[in-house]
Design a protein around this motif. Structure first.
Motif, mmCIF file in Angstrom:
data_model
loop_
_atom_site.group_PDB
_atom_site.id
_atom_site.type_symbol
_atom_site.label_atom_id
_atom_site.label_comp_id
_atom_site.label_asym_id
_atom_site.label_seq_id
_atom_site.Cartn_x
_atom_site.Cartn_y
_atom_site.Cartn_z
ATOM 1 N N LEU A 19 39.538 39.662 49.921
ATOM 2 C CA LEU A 19 40.835 40.291 50.109
ATOM 3 C C LEU A 19 41.022 41.447 49.155
ATOM 4 C CD1 LEU A 19 43.576 40.317 51.477
ATOM 5 C CD2 LEU A 19 44.361 38.630 49.777
ATOM 6 N N ARG A 20 40.532 41.314 47.925
ATOM 7 C CA ARG A 20 40.725 42.382 46.946
ATOM 8 C C ARG A 20 39.952 43.639 47.356
ATOM 9 N NH1 ARG A 20 39.583 40.834 40.832
ATOM 10 N NH2 ARG A 20 41.336 39.467 41.373
ATOM 11 N N ALA A 21 38.723 43.492 47.790
ATOM 12 C CA ALA A 21 37.918 44.655 48.187
ATOM 13 C C ALA A 21 38.526 45.352 49.415
ATOM 14 C CB ALA A 21 36.489 44.209 48.483
ATOM 15 N N THR A 22 39.037 44.548 50.316
ATOM 16 C CA THR A 22 39.643 45.140 51.513
ATOM 17 C C THR A 22 40.891 45.931 51.165
ATOM 18 O OG1 THR A 22 38.804 43.299 52.823
ATOM 19 C CG2 THR A 22 40.543 44.639 53.807
ATOM 20 N N ALA A 23 41.690 45.397 50.241
ATOM 21 C CA ALA A 23 42.912 46.096 49.834
ATOM 22 C C ALA A 23 42.573 47.414 49.151
ATOM 23 C CB ALA A 23 43.738 45.187 48.926
ATOM 24 N N TRP A 24 41.581 47.363 48.217
ATOM 25 C CA TRP A 24 41.189 48.614 47.559
ATOM 26 C C TRP A 24 40.646 49.644 48.562
ATOM 27 C CZ3 TRP A 24 42.597 50.399 43.171
ATOM 28 C CH2 TRP A 24 42.943 49.566 42.121
#
Length: 283
Positions: A19-24
């Motif tokens: 989720l973090r990589a997708t948000a960035w």
């Protein structure tokens, strides 16, 4: 003894969702789009306010990109030059071989079987075609006394159909010295059946009416002929010849237009030589 154990990866090969990589990723994409929008907007304002600078920037960009484009085109250009050189060498080789071999001997055309030329028809005095040479008057030959369609060597018009009657009238014109006698009657003749040049050089146009003794040529026939004989056929002498007679209105119209009417009696006199030729009776 110590044995090293290497852990094997899962056979699925799929990465877990982060989720973090997708948000960035979406944050960076939004920043890039904002920067691109700002650049495009700034460029638009610059073009509106200072178009000269925009042109200079475009030219500078094209000059910077041209070396890259030339490098990309260098490979196809070299290949095209090599292909052209190969074609040129091949053409020169073919020409040299052809010159050494010499021109091929011409092939003789097959001889066509000789076909004798058909004898030109000579139309006799009553309009019947007879093989043979040309007659003394423009290809017309005099009739013999026992020729069909004649009576004691003269024309028997009662035994002729419409086409033969036109030929007979043409024969009379040729007999009395007309030149360039031609039968032109048929579909689309516009009223002219026989055309000729009389001995004094005038152009003669004749319409032939092969009628029975009791039939008469009406004024409508004369009007149709009068509308074309001078304007279309350029006649100097216009003649209507019939084996019948003319109505009074037809004769009146012919006198008014200068058309010579040759009825049965005048035709017989012309045939027998006891009456004048139509062009001599013309007004």
């Amino acid at each position: 003894m110590t044995v090293r154990v290497r852990r094997m990866r899962s056979g699925s090969g799929r990465r877990s969702f982060d989720l973090r990589a997708t948000a960035w990723f979406f944050v960076l994409l939004a920043l890039v789009l904002c920067v691109l929008g700002f650049v495009v907007r700034t460029a638009a304002h610059t073009v509106e306010r200072r178009p000269a600078w925009a042109v200079v920037l475009c030219l500078t960009g094209l000059a910077a990109a041209s070396p890259l484009w030339r490098r990309r085109r260098s490979v196809p250009a070299r290949a095209a030059r090599r292909a052209a050189a190969a074609l040129e060498v091949g053409a020169r080789t073919a020409v040299a071989e052809w010159e050494d071999a010499g021109p091929a001997a011409p092939v003789a055309a097959p001889a066509s079987p000789s076909v004798p030329a058909p004898a030109s028809p000579v139309v006799d005095a009553c309009g019947a075609g007879v093989p043979g040479g040309a007659g003394p008057s423009g290809g017309w030959a005099p009739a013999s006394a026992d020729a069909p369609g004649t009576a004691h060597g003269a024309y028997d018009f009662d035994r002729l159909d419409a086409d033969a009657f036109e030929q007979a009238v043409a024969g009379l014109c040729a007999r009395d010295g007309c030149l360039e006698v031609e039968v032109v009657g048929g579909a689309g003749d516009l009223g002219a059946d026989v055309v000729a040049v009389v001995p004094d050089g005038r152009r003669l146009v004749v319409q032939c009416k092969r009628y029975d003794t009791g039939n008469r040529v009406g004024s409508q026939d004369l009007q149709r002929f009068g509308g074309t004989c001078y304007t279309v056929h350029e006649a100097d002498v216009a003649v209507v010849v019939t084996t019948g007679d003319f109505t009074a209105p037809a004769a009146e119209y012919a006198d008014h237009c200068g058309i010579v009417c040759v009825d049965r009696a005048a035709l017989m006199a012309w045939r027998d030589g006891t009456g004048p030729a139509p062009w001599n009776a013309a007004p």
